[in-house]
Design a protein around this motif. Sequence first.
Motif, short mmCIF file in Angstrom:
data_model
loop_
_atom_site.label_atom_id
_atom_site.label_comp_id
_atom_site.label_asym_id
_atom_site.label_seq_id
_atom_site.Cartn_x
_atom_site.Cartn_y
_atom_site.Cartn_z
N GLY A 329 0.82 -1.21 0.00
CA GLY A 329 0.00 0.00 0.00
C GLY A 329 0.85 1.25 0.00
O GLY A 329 0.52 2.25 -0.66
N ALA A 330 1.97 1.22 0.74
CA ALA A 330 2.86 2.38 0.80
C ALA A 330 3.48 2.66 -0.56
O ALA A 330 3.60 3.81 -1.00
CB ALA A 330 3.95 2.15 1.84
N ALA A 331 3.89 1.57 -1.26
CA ALA A 331 4.51 1.73 -2.58
C ALA A 331 3.52 2.30 -3.57
O ALA A 331 3.84 3.21 -4.36
CB ALA A 331 5.04 0.38 -3.06
N VAL A 332 2.29 1.77 -3.54
CA VAL A 332 1.25 2.26 -4.46
C VAL A 332 0.92 3.72 -4.18
O VAL A 332 0.65 4.51 -5.10
CB VAL A 332 -0.02 1.39 -4.34
CG1 VAL A 332 -1.15 1.98 -5.17
CG2 VAL A 332 0.28 -0.04 -4.78
N ALA A 333 0.98 4.14 -2.91
CA ALA A 333 0.66 5.52 -2.54
C ALA A 333 1.80 6.49 -2.85
O ALA A 333 1.63 7.71 -2.73
CB ALA A 333 0.33 5.58 -1.05
N GLY A 334 2.96 5.98 -3.26
CA GLY A 334 4.06 6.85 -3.63
C GLY A 334 5.07 7.13 -2.53
O GLY A 334 5.97 7.96 -2.69
N ILE A 335 4.94 6.47 -1.38
CA ILE A 335 5.93 6.63 -0.31
C ILE A 335 7.23 5.98 -0.75
O ILE A 335 7.24 4.89 -1.34
CB ILE A 335 5.42 5.99 1.00
CG1 ILE A 335 4.15 6.71 1.49
CG2 ILE A 335 6.48 6.04 2.09
CD1 ILE A 335 3.51 6.08 2.72
N LYS A 336 8.35 6.64 -0.49
CA LYS A 336 9.64 6.11 -0.94
C LYS A 336 10.71 6.30 0.14
O LYS A 336 10.53 7.06 1.09
CB LYS A 336 10.06 6.80 -2.23
CG LYS A 336 10.10 8.32 -2.15
CD LYS A 336 10.37 8.92 -3.52
CE LYS A 336 10.43 10.45 -3.48
NZ LYS A 336 10.68 11.01 -4.81
N PRO A 337 11.81 5.57 0.01
CA PRO A 337 12.90 5.72 0.97
C PRO A 337 13.36 7.16 1.10
O PRO A 337 13.27 7.93 0.14
CB PRO A 337 14.01 4.83 0.37
CG PRO A 337 13.26 3.81 -0.42
CD PRO A 337 12.09 4.54 -1.00
N THR A 338 13.79 7.53 2.30
CA THR A 338 14.23 8.88 2.74
C THR A 338 13.05 9.75 3.17
O THR A 338 13.27 10.83 3.74
CB THR A 338 15.06 9.64 1.68
OG1 THR A 338 14.21 10.03 0.60
CG2 THR A 338 16.22 8.80 1.17
N ASP A 339 11.81 9.32 2.89
CA ASP A 339 10.66 10.03 3.45
C ASP A 339 10.64 9.84 4.96
O ASP A 339 11.16 8.84 5.49
CB ASP A 339 9.34 9.49 2.88
CG ASP A 339 9.10 9.95 1.44
OD1 ASP A 339 9.79 10.89 1.00
OD2 ASP A 339 8.22 9.36 0.78
#
Length: 392
Positions: A329-339
Amino acid sequence: MNDDNIKDANWENVKDDQAKIKFVNSKKRSNIKKIASLFCVILVAAVSGGISGAYVINKKQASKMYTPDNQMLVEPKQDKSEVKDKSENTKENSITEVAETVGPAVVGISNKSEGYFGLQDAGSGSGVIIDSNGYIVTNYHVVQGADKITVKLSSNKILNASVLGTDQRSDLAVIKVDAKNLPVVRLGDSSKVKVGDTAIAIGNSLGEQFAGSVTAGIISALNRKIEYNGSIYKVIQTDAAINPGNSGGPLCDLQGNVIGINSLKIGANLNAEGMGFAIDINEAKGIIKSLMNSGKVSRPYLGISGESVVSEDDKIQGVYIEQVEKSSGAAVAGIKPTDIIMQVDGKKVRDASDIEEIIESHKVGEKVEAQIWRDGKTIKVEVVLSEFNGNK
């Protein structure tokens, strides 16, 4: 006047005009003396009797007070029914009786794996029978990677077991043996447990050689959060010894209710004496039911891993994202490393356990809003919770 009645006379010097003889009636004086003497005798006897009686009574009481069989003499007077109830409760709540009641439902589990010379012992642990038809709860790590599992009952009978389901995240597993009418444990309510309560651990300490070992201590703390291999465990802390082989066995209260499932693995990296941990039984009940019914646990998952961070000015605080799971769900929502995730569902988060606690109140497929700090700006994203595979 009759002279025969005159027995005695007292003479006094008086003036001539007042001179006369005084006569004393001896019989009257004698009666007074007798009455006085009798009174003195009675008084002396009463005093002597009182002193002697007090001495005897005190001596008797003193001898009874210090005799172990007469401890009730130095205790407050109680109603007979209260004394009876207290006596019965003491018997029912004894550690000995808990061991006798729960012990038959505790089993030894042997994990065997294929090696160069065939099946070899890969480890051992304990388990508790929760259903008379052969359902047994143990730790995930006790049966992890097993090619064959055998169960040794309290009757010393050895049976083959199959794995119904495992949940790595909670370190729980359910296995089954082909048997009927087995003794079972009684699952308690860990919300009623208090710090300082007696805790009793039962299991196969150090393997089958010490099967059915019983250790006792107290509840040291409740709702402890222990992190291990990226998972957060909610556990009960006790100073009752939990040794290798105790894992998967029950932690009981004085009434014989199972309030936790012992786990040696959890907290093992702390390397501290007098600190044992057990998975809270209220946390475990739903997981056990899911494993029995479907072989897995369906729980919501955000799909990130990271660590807690705080800026120097304390204005930015949250979870620094190190990794985002693909297709989560995080990947689909656009959350990425360093956030940096600062809030979830409008609640501030300081570490991964805060995020997990919020997510656990939702179901798979539900949406949550996350507030993220990225490149000096704060943004909000909506995440659809995916299903967590507890065995990853």
